[in-house]
Motif scaffolding. Sequence first.
Motif, PDB file in Angstrom:
ATOM      1  N   VAL A  53       0.860  -1.188   0.000  1.00  0.00           N
ATOM      2  CA  VAL A  53       0.000   0.000   0.000  1.00  0.00           C
ATOM      3  C   VAL A  53       0.897   1.239   0.000  1.00  0.00           C
ATOM      4  O   VAL A  53       1.389   1.663   1.047  1.00  0.00           O
ATOM      5  CB  VAL A  53      -0.954   0.021   1.216  1.00  0.00           C
ATOM      6  CG1 VAL A  53      -1.858   1.255   1.145  1.00  0.00           C
ATOM      7  CG2 VAL A  53      -1.783  -1.248   1.274  1.00  0.00           C
ATOM      8  N   ARG A  58       0.252  -2.841   4.998  1.00  0.00           N
ATOM      9  CA  ARG A  58      -1.188  -2.599   5.118  1.00  0.00           C
ATOM     10  C   ARG A  58      -1.529  -2.074   6.510  1.00  0.00           C
ATOM     11  O   ARG A  58      -2.429  -1.234   6.662  1.00  0.00           O
ATOM     12  CB  ARG A  58      -1.960  -3.893   4.842  1.00  0.00           C
ATOM     13  CG  ARG A  58      -1.750  -4.438   3.440  1.00  0.00           C
ATOM     14  CD  ARG A  58      -2.302  -5.842   3.286  1.00  0.00           C
ATOM     15  NE  ARG A  58      -2.010  -6.384   1.961  1.00  0.00           N
ATOM     16  CZ  ARG A  58      -2.244  -7.639   1.591  1.00  0.00           C
ATOM     17  NH1 ARG A  58      -2.765  -8.500   2.480  1.00  0.00           N
ATOM     18  NH2 ARG A  58      -1.964  -8.054   0.372  1.00  0.00           N
ATOM     19  N   ALA A  61      -0.613   1.655   6.757  1.00  0.00           N
ATOM     20  CA  ALA A  61      -1.606   2.441   6.016  1.00  0.00           C
ATOM     21  C   ALA A  61      -2.912   2.543   6.802  1.00  0.00           C
ATOM     22  O   ALA A  61      -3.537   3.611   6.854  1.00  0.00           O
ATOM     23  CB  ALA A  61      -1.851   1.818   4.651  1.00  0.00           C
ATOM     24  N   ASP A 154      -8.023  -7.427   4.904  1.00  0.00           N
ATOM     25  CA  ASP A 154      -7.254  -7.717   3.699  1.00  0.00           C
ATOM     26  C   ASP A 154      -7.458  -9.156   3.227  1.00  0.00           C
ATOM     27  O   ASP A 154      -6.704  -9.660   2.404  1.00  0.00           O
ATOM     28  CB  ASP A 154      -5.766  -7.449   3.935  1.00  0.00           C
ATOM     29  CG  ASP A 154      -5.158  -8.438   4.923  1.00  0.00           C
ATOM     30  OD1 ASP A 154      -5.917  -9.065   5.692  1.00  0.00           O
ATOM     31  OD2 ASP A 154      -3.921  -8.595   4.927  1.00  0.00           O
ATOM     32  N   LEU A 185      -8.740  -4.664   1.300  1.00  0.00           N
ATOM     33  CA  LEU A 185      -7.413  -4.182   0.922  1.00  0.00           C
ATOM     34  C   LEU A 185      -6.756  -5.072  -0.126  1.00  0.00           C
ATOM     35  O   LEU A 185      -5.605  -4.851  -0.485  1.00  0.00           O
ATOM     36  CB  LEU A 185      -6.520  -4.098   2.164  1.00  0.00           C
ATOM     37  CG  LEU A 185      -7.007  -3.145   3.266  1.00  0.00           C
ATOM     38  CD1 LEU A 185      -6.072  -3.193   4.463  1.00  0.00           C
ATOM     39  CD2 LEU A 185      -7.112  -1.730   2.736  1.00  0.00           C
ATOM     40  N   ARG A 210      -6.835   0.393  -2.570  1.00  0.00           N
ATOM     41  CA  ARG A 210      -5.443  -0.004  -2.733  1.00  0.00           C
ATOM     42  C   ARG A 210      -4.469   1.082  -2.291  1.00  0.00           C
ATOM     43  O   ARG A 210      -3.265   0.864  -2.298  1.00  0.00           O
ATOM     44  CB  ARG A 210      -5.164  -0.356  -4.202  1.00  0.00           C
ATOM     45  CG  ARG A 210      -5.959  -1.532  -4.720  1.00  0.00           C
ATOM     46  CD  ARG A 210      -5.757  -2.788  -3.888  1.00  0.00           C
ATOM     47  NE  ARG A 210      -4.375  -3.181  -3.766  1.00  0.00           N
ATOM     48  CZ  ARG A 210      -3.765  -4.008  -4.620  1.00  0.00           C
ATOM     49  NH1 ARG A 210      -4.421  -4.502  -5.638  1.00  0.00           N
ATOM     50  NH2 ARG A 210      -2.512  -4.345  -4.433  1.00  0.00           N
ATOM     51  N   HIS A 211      -4.966   2.254  -1.926  1.00  0.00           N
ATOM     52  CA  HIS A 211      -4.102   3.361  -1.525  1.00  0.00           C
ATOM     53  C   HIS A 211      -4.573   3.935  -0.189  1.00  0.00           C
ATOM     54  O   HIS A 211      -5.773   3.907   0.128  1.00  0.00           O
ATOM     55  CB  HIS A 211      -4.100   4.448  -2.601  1.00  0.00           C
ATOM     56  CG  HIS A 211      -3.647   3.959  -3.947  1.00  0.00           C
ATOM     57  ND1 HIS A 211      -2.329   3.745  -4.244  1.00  0.00           N
ATOM     58  CD2 HIS A 211      -4.363   3.631  -5.054  1.00  0.00           C
ATOM     59  CE1 HIS A 211      -2.226   3.302  -5.492  1.00  0.00           C
ATOM     60  NE2 HIS A 211      -3.454   3.224  -6.011  1.00  0.00           N
ATOM     61  N   ARG A 212      -3.614   4.471   0.593  1.00  0.00           N
ATOM     62  CA  ARG A 212      -3.941   5.009   1.913  1.00  0.00           C
ATOM     63  C   ARG A 212      -4.947   6.154   1.816  1.00  0.00           C
ATOM     64  O   ARG A 212      -5.864   6.251   2.622  1.00  0.00           O
ATOM     65  CB  ARG A 212      -2.661   5.485   2.612  1.00  0.00           C
ATOM     66  CG  ARG A 212      -2.906   5.994   4.036  1.00  0.00           C
ATOM     67  CD  ARG A 212      -1.645   6.583   4.627  1.00  0.00           C
ATOM     68  NE  ARG A 212      -1.166   7.706   3.845  1.00  0.00           N
ATOM     69  CZ  ARG A 212      -1.692   8.939   3.921  1.00  0.00           C
ATOM     70  NH1 ARG A 212      -2.702   9.181   4.729  1.00  0.00           N
ATOM     71  NH2 ARG A 212      -1.203   9.913   3.182  1.00  0.00           N
TER      72      ARG A 212
END
Length: 418
Positions: A53, A58, A61, A154, A185, A210-212
């Motif tokens: 991430v 993960r 994030a 996740d 996630l 998929r991104h913070r």
Amino acid sequence: MINTKRLAAGACALLAALAGGIAPASAADRPPKDSPKVELVLDVSGSMRARDVDGDTRMVAAKQAFNEVIDSVPEGVRLGIRTLGANYAGDDKETGCRDSKQLYPVGKVNKTEAKTAVATLQPTGWTPIGLALRGADQDLGTDGGTRRIVLITDGEDSCGLPDPCDVARELAAKGTHLTVDTLGLTQDDKTREQLSCIAEATGGTYTTVRHRKELSGRIKQLVRRAETPVDIPKPVEGANACPTAPEIGAGTWTDREKFSEHRWYRVKVKPGQELRASVSVGADRAVDRDYGVLVRAVGEGGQELVRGSDAGSGRTDVMASGLRLPVWKAKKDDKDPRNVCLEVSNSFSAPPSVKREPGLPVELAVDLVDAPDNPSDLAAFGLGRGWVLLLVLGVTGLLAGLAWGWLARWRVAVWREN
């Protein structure tokens, strides 16, 4: 001595006054009991160590996203945090599948305490999602206000029992208006299928992140959404026939319907209005593969006016359908409302081992709006009522027969002449 006693008495009085002034202010700072409640349920299992991430793990994030969410919690929202897989790192599945704990109680957020609690988390154990959902439901209580769970994980449940989808249906069947939103996630099919099932069973949403920045933004959005007033369905008990059906108006209504049952409701529609109705039937237990839902509007004479239906095969959590019916004025001074009966039926079935009581949850949404001035829907002119269709087919058949007869006679005349 007397002066000392007076001084002590004055000090006590001053402390009492200060305490009296502080206590009400502290109570006033607390959100009211009917304010919305949200619990964030975070997966802290070992797989959260994966570094995919934005270059971080993960877990990192998720922590950063939680800190941003804690800073932006609306004043009127009570927030709590629960973890799953945060405490047991061993290989014993039975112990690992009991690993879910409330990290921060549901209530007014103390930002320092909440962030400190989140900072201590490290990826550790198993993924008992079903157990965590039940725990979060208990954490939120039933003292009023909307109830929302936001699950961040996740991967799919690693314990098997209780099955998270069955738990979601179980929570929906309790009728406490709980919504579960899920955030994944990872993008693998099994995780997406399970998280979608959980969300759909409770009327929530599923999102892959998929991104913070996406993660924190989506959680903030869901927490703010808890503040939005919701239309709590009103209970109603449908009848088994149109003449005895209860009268309902515009709004959202909730009922229970057994397998393959028919339920009737009555709506008064004024001339110049359009009736819009939609119905959803939830499968809050295991059902057979083939199923369907039907909603139809019936006039005072028993004739069908319009219908809507949907059917499917496979695993589902809710099936919905709807209809629209404009009611036109017969003459200018026509103001008397029409009685329109709505019939809701389903074709769900289940093995004998599945419980029949209570019935499946039914939600019926009814709206009455102004009918359009220039309708383009042919059903508005009666084509869907039967007699106009018969007339059109009859005239078409007559014209086609006359044309064919004339052509046949012309061909015979030409043949004889030749």
